[in-house]
Design a protein around this motif. Sequence first.
Motif, PDB file in Angstrom:
ATOM      1  N   GLY A 139       0.820  -1.200   0.000  1.00 36.68           N
ATOM      2  CA  GLY A 139       0.000   0.000   0.000  1.00 36.68           C
ATOM      3  C   GLY A 139       0.852   1.247   0.000  1.00 36.68           C
ATOM      4  N   LEU A 140       0.316   2.329   0.530  1.00 36.89           N
ATOM      5  CA  LEU A 140       1.034   3.597   0.664  1.00 36.89           C
ATOM      6  C   LEU A 140       0.919   4.083   2.100  1.00 36.89           C
ATOM      7  N   HIS A 141       2.012   4.634   2.622  1.00 36.71           N
ATOM      8  CA  HIS A 141       2.048   5.049   4.024  1.00 36.71           C
ATOM      9  C   HIS A 141       2.788   6.380   4.125  1.00 36.71           C
ATOM     10  N   SER A 142       2.157   7.348   4.749  1.00 34.07           N
ATOM     11  CA  SER A 142       2.775   8.647   4.999  1.00 34.07           C
ATOM     12  C   SER A 142       3.437   8.610   6.377  1.00 34.07           C
ATOM     13  N   LEU A 181      -1.761  11.094  -5.141  1.00 32.43           N
ATOM     14  CA  LEU A 181      -0.935   9.940  -5.455  1.00 32.43           C
ATOM     15  C   LEU A 181      -1.781   8.935  -6.219  1.00 32.43           C
ATOM     16  N   TYR A 182      -1.166   8.212  -7.170  1.00 29.54           N
ATOM     17  CA  TYR A 182      -1.838   7.156  -7.918  1.00 29.54           C
ATOM     18  C   TYR A 182      -1.011   5.880  -7.776  1.00 29.54           C
ATOM     19  N   LYS A 197      -6.606   6.479  -6.513  1.00 26.58           N
ATOM     20  CA  LYS A 197      -6.153   7.863  -6.429  1.00 26.58           C
ATOM     21  C   LYS A 197      -6.354   8.332  -5.002  1.00 26.58           C
ATOM     22  N   ILE A 198      -5.301   8.888  -4.385  1.00 26.82           N
ATOM     23  CA  ILE A 198      -5.304   9.221  -2.959  1.00 26.82           C
ATOM     24  C   ILE A 198      -4.828  10.654  -2.765  1.00 26.82           C
ATOM     25  N   ASN A 199      -5.482  11.375  -1.874  1.00 25.08           N
ATOM     26  CA  ASN A 199      -5.001  12.688  -1.468  1.00 25.08           C
ATOM     27  C   ASN A 199      -3.694  12.521  -0.693  1.00 25.08           C
ATOM     28  N   LYS A 200      -2.630  13.141  -1.161  1.00 29.62           N
ATOM     29  CA  LYS A 200      -1.309  12.878  -0.570  1.00 29.62           C
ATOM     30  C   LYS A 200      -1.147  13.446   0.843  1.00 29.62           C
ATOM     31  N   ASP A 201      -1.965  14.436   1.210  1.00 30.70           N
ATOM     32  CA  ASP A 201      -1.842  15.037   2.535  1.00 30.70           C
ATOM     33  C   ASP A 201      -2.677  14.321   3.595  1.00 30.70           C
ATOM     34  N   ILE A 203      -9.779   9.041  -3.091  1.00 30.50           N
ATOM     35  CA  ILE A 203     -10.671   9.855  -3.923  1.00 30.50           C
ATOM     36  C   ILE A 203     -11.479   8.957  -4.852  1.00 30.50           C
ATOM     37  N   TRP A 204     -10.834   7.973  -5.447  1.00 26.15           N
ATOM     38  CA  TRP A 204     -11.550   6.926  -6.193  1.00 26.15           C
ATOM     39  C   TRP A 204     -10.681   5.694  -6.290  1.00 26.15           C
ATOM     40  N   ASN A 205     -11.313   4.565  -6.529  1.00 24.16           N
ATOM     41  CA  ASN A 205     -10.575   3.340  -6.786  1.00 24.16           C
ATOM     42  C   ASN A 205     -11.282   2.555  -7.886  1.00 24.16           C
TER      43      ASN A 205
END
Length: 519
Positions: free
Chosen positions: A205-208, A271-272, A281-285, A290-292
Amino acid sequence: MRIIILGIFILFSLDSFSQKLDFKVLSNEIVLGKSLLDSSEIKGIEYIFPERIEEIYLDTITGFLTVQLRKLSKNGKWLDNFGNILLYDLNKKKLKWNKKIAYQTSDLQQFSNTLIYTTYNNSYCLDIDNGNELWKVKNDIYFVDPKHNIGIGYRIKSLSGNKDELEGINLKNGEVIWKKELNREYTWNNIFYTNDSTLIVAAAGLHSINIKNGSGWDYHTITGKKDYTETIAKNVAGMALGVLTGVGVVSTGHNLVRDIVSNVLLDSLNLYLSSKDQLVKINKDTGEVIWNHPFQGDLQSKSSIFTNDSLVFMINKGYAYMGNRKLNFGTPFIAAFNKDTGEQKYLSLINVKDDPILGFHILDKEIYLVFKNRLAKYSQETGDLVKEISFSEQEYGDLKYFVGNQVFGTNENGDLRNIIQSDTTKVFVFTNNNKIVAVDNQLNITKTIDFEDLNIYYLKTKDYKFFAKDKLTLIIDNEGKKVAEIEATSKAFLIGETLYDRQENSFFAINLTEIINKD
């Protein structure tokens, strides 16, 4: 018995690491090139080490050169599993210290004057002046932020195996300053900054992550496949080969397929990412999805995504990795999605078994794809196949990838010119017999170029460009005038006005003060 053997090996490795051996480093001034303006000699210093150089790190502030040595077998096919770390003072021409390293199980990272040696899930900070241990943590440090002097990695909590608790380590004293759960079962695919203190880690996944305190959002997805029993036996063979070559296996299980994921796309706000299950598609902050767009079945593999105007394009390549071994996986396809809504515009399957996509190139609103022995092009607008041609393996060898902008040829006047820009109606493909073939828009080969006749554009300053052909570098100014020829490869790097390079067991420092101006 396996545990006992492992314990003995660990003790042996740590003991070897602490041993001191005598090495001699020779240095002498030699002529390494000439000016093409006045024919004057260009001199440099060659530092000759007793074994082949595997890695180097130069701290220009102290003049300390960290060198990792690693021998090849007599036939040149295999890398030794063991080598040595040397810390050499270029200013005093003196070896400061040396230590053993086991490449299959150990790693050395350097950031300015901070040395982190990791082995068997323990990380040691070494004193750069003498190589002694300053502190030790039971943590396998994955990444270091030199600005904030923080390392991040995972801690082993028990003999049962790895845990997913990521720790932030103060590199001044080895103290843990924050902790965060972060799944690593499919390994890390990428890590990058979105600002000076925020990291994005692509791992299941993605992790901030705020590097200072570990805070941040998480998006979880699947980027691998477990229990892939079809290829277990082949993977075991790959592991055995890894032992011979000194290349470790990076997957966390012998039957785990990894890299069923794309690159991460980043724009000003979002981010995509494509994974085994969906494109998102994800808001990076904030981490808000936003959608998948979900995927059905087992189509997914390693992929590349890119945007153009209002669309996100996806090239699903049809392969993944098990350990370090590439294997056919999933189904090759190209697809396009609405950038704002995620709605699929088209998906074109490429139903050729066990023939993955090796590369792609966009030209005149068409997507060119290269496979092992064929080329195809698709309409970027509709996803329809426009044309496809197979090539003789015997005549051309295996096709490998499309050539990038760094490759230059020589025109009829002897001047260097980017081969892609020399004819923008064609694409250029590298083959495994060291040839580049030029292909027109009908997929016909119009010209074949020997790679050894080409130059690699590898370095640029404000006023000069550096091109390498094998072990010779040509320096050209911005007006196209040839300034100098130097014995240096495309691995060379410039710090200030000194060009540094390494070849086999030699390290070179070439002063270009008389050739180039300061930026």
